[in-house]
Design a protein around this motif. Structure first.
Motif, PDB file in Angstrom:
ATOM      1  N   GLU A 473       0.834  -1.197   0.000  1.00 51.83           N
ATOM      2  CA  GLU A 473       0.000   0.000   0.000  1.00 51.83           C
ATOM      3  C   GLU A 473       0.875   1.257   0.000  1.00 51.83           C
ATOM      4  O   GLU A 473       0.619   2.185  -0.775  1.00 51.83           O
ATOM      5  CB  GLU A 473      -0.899   0.025   1.227  1.00 51.83           C
ATOM      6  CG  GLU A 473      -1.975  -1.052   1.215  1.00 51.83           C
ATOM      7  CD  GLU A 473      -3.143  -0.681   0.334  1.00 51.83           C
ATOM      8  OE1 GLU A 473      -3.336   0.511   0.048  1.00 51.83           O
ATOM      9  OE2 GLU A 473      -3.872  -1.590  -0.083  1.00 51.83           O
ATOM     10  N   THR A 474       1.904   1.288   0.813  1.00 52.75           N
ATOM     11  CA  THR A 474       2.789   2.464   0.914  1.00 52.75           C
ATOM     12  C   THR A 474       4.235   2.112   0.605  1.00 52.75           C
ATOM     13  O   THR A 474       5.086   3.006   0.557  1.00 52.75           O
ATOM     14  CB  THR A 474       2.735   3.059   2.346  1.00 52.75           C
ATOM     15  OG1 THR A 474       3.233   2.108   3.279  1.00 52.75           O
ATOM     16  CG2 THR A 474       1.312   3.445   2.698  1.00 52.75           C
ATOM     17  N   TYR A 541      -3.472   3.603   8.083  1.00 51.34           N
ATOM     18  CA  TYR A 541      -3.538   5.025   7.789  1.00 51.34           C
ATOM     19  C   TYR A 541      -4.099   5.777   9.014  1.00 51.34           C
ATOM     20  O   TYR A 541      -4.825   5.200   9.828  1.00 51.34           O
ATOM     21  CB  TYR A 541      -4.455   5.300   6.591  1.00 51.34           C
ATOM     22  CG  TYR A 541      -4.017   4.634   5.308  1.00 51.34           C
ATOM     23  CD1 TYR A 541      -3.159   5.287   4.409  1.00 51.34           C
ATOM     24  CD2 TYR A 541      -4.502   3.363   4.969  1.00 51.34           C
ATOM     25  CE1 TYR A 541      -2.784   4.666   3.225  1.00 51.34           C
ATOM     26  CE2 TYR A 541      -4.121   2.746   3.787  1.00 51.34           C
ATOM     27  CZ  TYR A 541      -3.252   3.410   2.926  1.00 51.34           C
ATOM     28  OH  TYR A 541      -2.887   2.799   1.739  1.00 51.34           O
ATOM     29  N   PHE A 542      -3.783   7.031   9.052  1.00 49.83           N
ATOM     30  CA  PHE A 542      -4.389   7.898  10.062  1.00 49.83           C
ATOM     31  C   PHE A 542      -4.367   9.343   9.540  1.00 49.83           C
ATOM     32  O   PHE A 542      -3.498   9.726   8.757  1.00 49.83           O
ATOM     33  CB  PHE A 542      -3.673   7.807  11.405  1.00 49.83           C
ATOM     34  CG  PHE A 542      -2.234   8.289  11.365  1.00 49.83           C
ATOM     35  CD1 PHE A 542      -1.895   9.616  11.621  1.00 49.83           C
ATOM     36  CD2 PHE A 542      -1.204   7.417  11.066  1.00 49.83           C
ATOM     37  CE1 PHE A 542      -0.591  10.047  11.564  1.00 49.83           C
ATOM     38  CE2 PHE A 542       0.106   7.846  11.027  1.00 49.83           C
ATOM     39  CZ  PHE A 542       0.426   9.171  11.275  1.00 49.83           C
ATOM     40  N   VAL A 543      -5.343  10.133  10.023  1.00 47.78           N
ATOM     41  CA  VAL A 543      -5.467  11.525   9.617  1.00 47.78           C
ATOM     42  C   VAL A 543      -6.010  12.316  10.806  1.00 47.78           C
ATOM     43  O   VAL A 543      -6.945  11.875  11.462  1.00 47.78           O
ATOM     44  CB  VAL A 543      -6.424  11.704   8.398  1.00 47.78           C
ATOM     45  CG1 VAL A 543      -6.610  13.169   8.052  1.00 47.78           C
ATOM     46  CG2 VAL A 543      -5.925  10.929   7.200  1.00 47.78           C
ATOM     47  N   HIS A 557      -6.867   2.100   1.656  1.00 44.94           N
ATOM     48  CA  HIS A 557      -6.608   3.379   1.009  1.00 44.94           C
ATOM     49  C   HIS A 557      -7.909   4.130   0.780  1.00 44.94           C
ATOM     50  O   HIS A 557      -7.953   5.368   0.865  1.00 44.94           O
ATOM     51  CB  HIS A 557      -5.869   3.172  -0.321  1.00 44.94           C
ATOM     52  CG  HIS A 557      -5.398   4.443  -0.934  1.00 44.94           C
ATOM     53  ND1 HIS A 557      -6.116   5.110  -1.946  1.00 44.94           N
ATOM     54  CD2 HIS A 557      -4.280   5.216  -0.699  1.00 44.94           C
ATOM     55  CE1 HIS A 557      -5.473   6.194  -2.289  1.00 44.94           C
ATOM     56  NE2 HIS A 557      -4.328   6.279  -1.554  1.00 44.94           N
ATOM     57  N   ALA A 558      -8.990   3.426   0.463  1.00 45.85           N
ATOM     58  CA  ALA A 558     -10.296   4.053   0.236  1.00 45.85           C
ATOM     59  C   ALA A 558     -10.771   4.744   1.512  1.00 45.85           C
ATOM     60  O   ALA A 558     -11.296   5.859   1.472  1.00 45.85           O
ATOM     61  CB  ALA A 558     -11.295   3.015  -0.222  1.00 45.85           C
ATOM     62  N   GLN A 559     -10.637   4.104   2.644  1.00 45.07           N
ATOM     63  CA  GLN A 559     -11.017   4.719   3.923  1.00 45.07           C
ATOM     64  C   GLN A 559     -10.145   5.939   4.199  1.00 45.07           C
ATOM     65  O   GLN A 559     -10.613   6.949   4.744  1.00 45.07           O
ATOM     66  CB  GLN A 559     -10.901   3.716   5.061  1.00 45.07           C
ATOM     67  CG  GLN A 559     -11.882   2.570   4.998  1.00 45.07           C
ATOM     68  CD  GLN A 559     -11.634   1.522   6.071  1.00 45.07           C
ATOM     69  OE1 GLN A 559     -10.546   1.464   6.673  1.00 45.07           O
ATOM     70  NE2 GLN A 559     -12.639   0.657   6.282  1.00 45.07           N
TER      71      GLN A 559
END
Length: 574
Positions: A473-474, A541-543, A557-559
């Motif tokens: 993914e990354t 992932y985190f934001v 990735h969609a989330q």
């Protein structure tokens, strides 16, 4: 005395003879071990002894004592008349009668005849030599003849010589003459009889009367001294008893009021009440340790006193000292928060120690290997600051005059202690990392990006999942804005993609795979714990959707794209 020595019936002993006095009363008892003549009949034999008088030999003499009529008689030489018997016929006759009848109360016989002289052991006067044999009982210096017990009269009391007087006084009960009680040093300047003690008594006992009066006075002084000593002893016992009672049951010594003047007191990490009390007493803040401990226990927040440098008044009550130490305004410690970078800590140290800006930073670069770093923290490439991650977040007392290297050394020592406690070195490989240096670096990233305890664990899992070789993914890129801000020395939230993607610095996780070369902050205990125990939920992932404190996580990735749109909306980009 002849060559045969003394024997029963020989010459009488002179009173000056050392053995004189061993013969009973008046020296007239028979010698020990010999049968008295008044006892059983004994046979007498002449002794073949020679006596020389001017070269002439004296004939053998018969024992002067009369023989019992029943004893066998032997031829003897003619005897001369006893001079004593001639002078005292009656006494001699009575003496002979009592001697041979055995009627004296002693039951013993004389050891020698009265008719003999010391010069003639056989008691006979030689014809023609009367002038050469003296009678010891006729001279003025002679001792009186011994008397039978019934006719003895007491001897007149002789005036004792000085030596005899001392013996006489020793036998009588003596008045206490110890110098302690009498105060007498053996000298009496007022006495007129010092030269002769006998004159003192003949003169009416003048010295003795004066001495006796003085002794009574001195005895009184001695009793006074003893009384004072006893009173002092009782007073001492009472004083120490009072001190013991005060120490066990009385209130501890304490000052009153808020005190005056100021002094700095450094309280080390982990100090308890008694340690703090001793430090305050040494600086003159409180009067006793017990008073401070008692005041600390009585204050509900007394146990929350932290390490640091406190500016306190001198000679204040213990209760006021506890209250002052609970007030942040009196605390003068350097507090390092979690996640703070070294560059900011160097600035704080310079400010606190009133040093020129950049002084502590220069010392850190020059002395990094001499400040106590562990072996696994050395010799790493591309590291911007070898002390990053080792200025552990805590409270450090810094007093005026402290050198910057001393402060840095305290921080490194605290970091080593915390890292050993959590097992940083032993658990690194168990988590798939190369060494504890990587584990510390991971914890520093988690510390900067996370906001809560729950965030730390999820953030830790994100790092571990992205480091995996299977991550497609990354592709093992962490993509942390915090790492880019570190290398830039800034703290931005909104960073353009063009700026990040064009930077090839080893600390830029958008262009460089894996972890940064070293820690980017100083992690605290929560971040360390999260790095050692991440979640297992598959977060990738985190934001920070609100751009500040709210962090949301995604597994695909969609989330992630949905969370990114939410962030853009919070920033007004849509």
């Amino acid at each position: 005395m002849t060559e045969y020595g003394r024997s029963p019936g020989s010459e009488p002993w002179n009173p000056e003879d050392p053995l004189y006095g061993d013969q009973g009363w008046g020296g007239q008892q028979a010698a020990a071990g010999h049968t008295p003549y008044g006892g059983q009949p004994q046979q007498q034999y002449p002794q073949p002894t020679q006596q020389q008088y001017d070269g002439r030999q004296a004939p053998y003499q018969q024992d002067p004592y009369q023989q019992d009529p029943h004893q066998q008689q032997y031829p003897q030489q003619p005897q001369q008349q006893d001079p004593y018997q001639q002078q005292y016929p009656q006494q001699q006759q009575q003496y002979n009668q009592q001697q041979y009848n055995g009627a004296w109360d002693t039951g013993q016989q004389a050891a020698m005849p009265y008719g003999t002289t010391p010069a003639d052991p056989y008691g006979a006067q030689q014809p023609g030599y009367a002038d050469e044999s003296a009678d010891y009982y006729r001279t003025p210096e002679a001792y009186p003849p011994p008397q039978p017990p019934g006719r003895r009269r007491p001897e007149p009391e002789a005036e004792p010589e000085p030596e005899a007087e001392a013996d006489w006084q020793a036998e009588a009960p003596q008045e206490e003459k110890h110098p302690f009680f009498t105060g007498d040093d053996g000298r009496d300047d007022d006495s007129e009889y010092d030269d002769d003690p006998r004159e003192s008594r003949r003169a009416g006992g003048g010295r003795e009367r004066r001495g006796k009066t003085k002794k009574k006075s001195r005895n009184g002084c001695a009793c006074l001294v003893v009384s004072l000593v006893l009173a002092g002893g009782v007073g001492g016992v009472g004083y120490f008893g009072y001190q013991f009672w005060q120490g066990q049951f009385g209130a501890a010594e304490d000052y009153t009021g808020a005190g005056s003047g100021t002094v700095q007191v450094v309280i080390p990490e982990g100090a308890g009440g008694s340690v703090i009390g001793n430090l305050l007493k040494e600086k003159g803040v409180v009067k006793s340790v017990d008073a401070f401990v008692s005041a600390q226990n009585q204050n509900p927040k007394g146990k929350t006193i932290q390490a640091g440098v406190y500016t306190l008044n001198k000679e204040q009550s213990a209760a006021n000292a506890v209250t002052a130490m609970l007030n942040p305004s009196s605390r003068n410690a350097l507090i390092i928060p979690e996640g703070q970078r070294n560059v900011r800590i160097y600035e704080q140290i310079d400010t606190r120690l009133a040093l020129k800006a950049g002084t502590t930073s220069a010392v850190a670069r020059a002395e990094a290997k001499n400040l106590g770093l562990p072996g696994w923290a050395n010799n790493h490439a591309n590291v911007k600051d070898p002390l990053e991650g080792f200025l552990f977040p805590a409270s450090y007392p810094i007093a005026k005059g402290t050198k910057p290297e001393e402060v840095l050394r305290q921080m490194v020592a605290r970091a080593n202690e915390e890292y050993r406690e959590v097992g940083l070195e032993s658990k690194a490989k168990q988590l798939g990392l190369k060494d504890p240096w990587q584990l510390l670096t991971l914890a520093s990233l988690v510390q900067v990006e996370g906001k809560t305890h729950d965030d730390f664990r999820k953030m830790s899992e994100v790092v571990y999942n992205r480091l995996k070789p299977t991550n497609t993914e990354t592709n093992q890129l962490l993509q942390f804005d915090s790492a880019f801000n570190y290398l830039k020395g800034q703290s931005k939230i909104d960073i353009s993609e063009s700026e990040i993607n064009s930077n090839q610095d080893p600390y830029n996780t958008y262009t460089q795979r894996g972890l940064t070369p070293g820690p980017i902050s100083n992690p605290g205990n929560e971040a360390l714990a999260a790095a050692l125990n991440p979640t297992k939920d598959g977060w990738l992932y985190f934001v920070a959707t609100d751009g500040m404190s709210k962090t949301e996580f995604a597994k695909t990735h969609a989330q992630f794209l949905k969370l990114k749109d939410k962030f853009d909306a919070s920033q007004g980009k849509n």
